[in-house]
Design an enzyme around this catalytic site. Structure first.
Site, PDB file in Angstrom:
ATOM      1  CE1 TYR A 143      -3.113  -2.892   0.031  1.00  0.00           C
ATOM      2  CE2 TYR A 143      -3.975  -2.123   2.112  1.00  0.00           C
ATOM      3  CZ  TYR A 143      -4.026  -2.995   1.047  1.00  0.00           C
ATOM      4  OH  TYR A 143      -5.005  -3.953   1.007  1.00  0.00           O
ATOM      5  CE  LYS A 194       0.897 -17.230  -3.247  1.00  0.00           C
ATOM      6  NZ  LYS A 194       0.044 -18.422  -3.156  1.00  0.00           N
ATOM      7  CG  ASP A 226      -2.407 -19.674  -1.191  1.00  0.00           C
ATOM      8  OD1 ASP A 226      -1.582 -19.586  -0.246  1.00  0.00           O
ATOM      9  OD2 ASP A 226      -2.147 -20.285  -2.235  1.00  0.00           O
ATOM     10  CG  ASP A 250      -7.173  -4.176   3.909  1.00  0.00           C
ATOM     11  OD1 ASP A 250      -8.137  -4.114   4.697  1.00  0.00           O
ATOM     12  OD2 ASP A 250      -7.080  -3.459   2.895  1.00  0.00           O
ATOM     13  CG  ASP A 254     -12.342  -6.383   6.538  1.00  0.00           C
ATOM     14  OD1 ASP A 254     -11.981  -5.929   7.644  1.00  0.00           O
ATOM     15  OD2 ASP A 254     -12.769  -5.661   5.621  1.00  0.00           O
TER      16      ASP A 254
END
Ligand code: NAD
Length: 369
Positions: A143, A194, A226, A250, A254
């Site tokens: 980001y 990852k 994943d 992020d 959620d």
């Protein structure tokens, strides 16, 4: 008794002031009954701050935040300010204060209260008793990395690009927060990356491994993002603390939040680096927004904000006993059948924001008797 902790209150917009009033009730109770007192200053942030000062983050608010031991915020935003220029929109105030305070660690607990376990979209036995903590790196990664942008290419098409960057000190500082959190919990830490595809996260994994020797009591594991997403909905109770990058966090936070069923119940904390005196900048806030659709009706659920205050006691002041007391009061009230409209089920008693706040204080009286 002299006030010995400085708190900054930022009620903000929409239901922010309504839910913060109920936290005041809890703080007043603590002032009366326990050994700590708070010196509370109230400041402006968001749309209300813009209306009064022309800025969603007035200089005074920032100064007060920097001089406080901890900041507790309600929420910002609302339709009234949606047409303002981008840089004075209420959400700029929130992003601004996070940035100026250097808050790099975002703590998002996902706790399923027994009384609300049926509200989850997952099966009862998967979520009942769930208590996990997701730690998201908040100021680096994809980001914020450079280069970034969208370019016109000679053939008339466009190319968009962002860069995921982390330095070892950035990974180490979030890693150390994660190990410290795990030490206060079940002593299991899962680092999510990852590393099978992204070099940045190979380095992330190596850095986590390089500091684990400093925390011999903590069991460190690694998981690809994943798989972590799958495991969160398959068997979330296998986790204790999860730590991950800005973007992965992020999404995963959620996802974990929704295991619990309701936005009105979710607290959060964002922490910075301690200064020479050991004081760590910290902002606590509910995960939900300003809920313009129910503002002014007295029906907002104050529990996410009250539980954010409990996190404040736990993580800024090491007051685990008091934090436990508040968490227990919330649990007992829910077990007793009180519900605000957002978590209402058949056969339960629907109550207002204020009645929920008062019920918590009455329960605290009982627990502390
Ligand atoms: P929201 O979280 O405000 O509301 C989503 C839904 O959940 C609404 O139906 C609302 O009534 C309900 N809800 C939220 N909190 C509740 C509570 N405590 N009790 C009962 N019901 C609750 O999200 P939104 O509608 O997408 O955004 C509204 C405004 O809030 C926007 O301006 C947005 O930018 C802002 N926002 C701010 C923050 C923040 O301050 N941290 C976070 C998210 C959104």
């Amino acid at each position: 008794m002299p006030a010995n902790k400085k708190l900054l209150f930022l009620p903000g917009d929409g239901i922010g002031p309504e839910v913060m009033t109920e936290v005041r009730r809890v703080i007043d109770w603590m002032d009366r009954r326990r050994s700590v007192t708070f010196d509370i200053t109230e400041g402006l942030i968001g749309g209300t701050a813009y209306d009064e000062t022309g800025s969603p983050l007035p200089e005074e608010t920032l100064e007060a935040a920097q001089n406080s031991d901890a900041v507790l915020m309600g929420a910002v935003g609302g339709p009234k300010w949606e047409t303002l220029p981008f840089d004075v929109q209420p959400e700029r105030g929130l992003l601004g204060i996070r940035k100026e305070m250097g808050l790099f660690a975002n703590l998002r607990p996902a706790i399923v209260f027994d009384a609300l376990a049926e509200a989850s979209t997952l099966k009862l036995d998967i979520v009942k008793g769930l208590d996990i903590m997701i730690l998201r790196e908040l100021t680096g990664g994809l980001y914020f990395g450079d280069p970034r942008g969208v370019e016109e290419l000679p053939d008339g098409t466009r190319k968009g690009y962002n860069t995921m960057t982390y330095t070892t000190p950035e990974v180490e500082r979030i890693g150390r927060v994660a190990f410290d959190l795990a030490a206060k919990r079940d002593k299991r830490l899962c680092s999510v990356d990852k590393a099978n595809v992204l070099e940045t996260t190979v380095m992330w994994r190596e850095t986590m491994e390089s500091i684990k020797g400093d925390y011999p009591d903590i069991e460190l594991s690694h998981m690809y993002v994943d798989n972590a997403a799958m495991q969160l909905v398959r068997n979330p109770k296998q986790f204790d603390v999860m730590v991950t990058t800005n973007m992965f966090g992020d999404i995963l936070s959620d996802c974990a939040a929704m295991l619990t069923g309701s936005l009105g119940m979710l607290p959060s904390a964002s922490l910075g680096a301690p200064d020479e005196s050991g004081r760590r900048p910290a902002l606590y806030e509910p995960v939900h927004g300003s809920a313009p659709d129910i503002t002014g009706q007295g029906i907002a659920n104050p529990l996410a904000t009250i539980l954010s205050y409990s996190m404040l006691l736990r993580y800024s002041f090491d007051m685990a006993e008091d934090a436990d007391l508040i968490d227990q009061a919330a649990q007992n009230i829910l077990d007793g059948g009180l519900r605000t409209a957002d978590i209402m089920e058949e056969g339960k008693a629907k109550v207002s924001t204020q009645v929920m706040g008062e019920a918590i204080v009455n329960e605290l009286d009982k627990l502390a008797a």
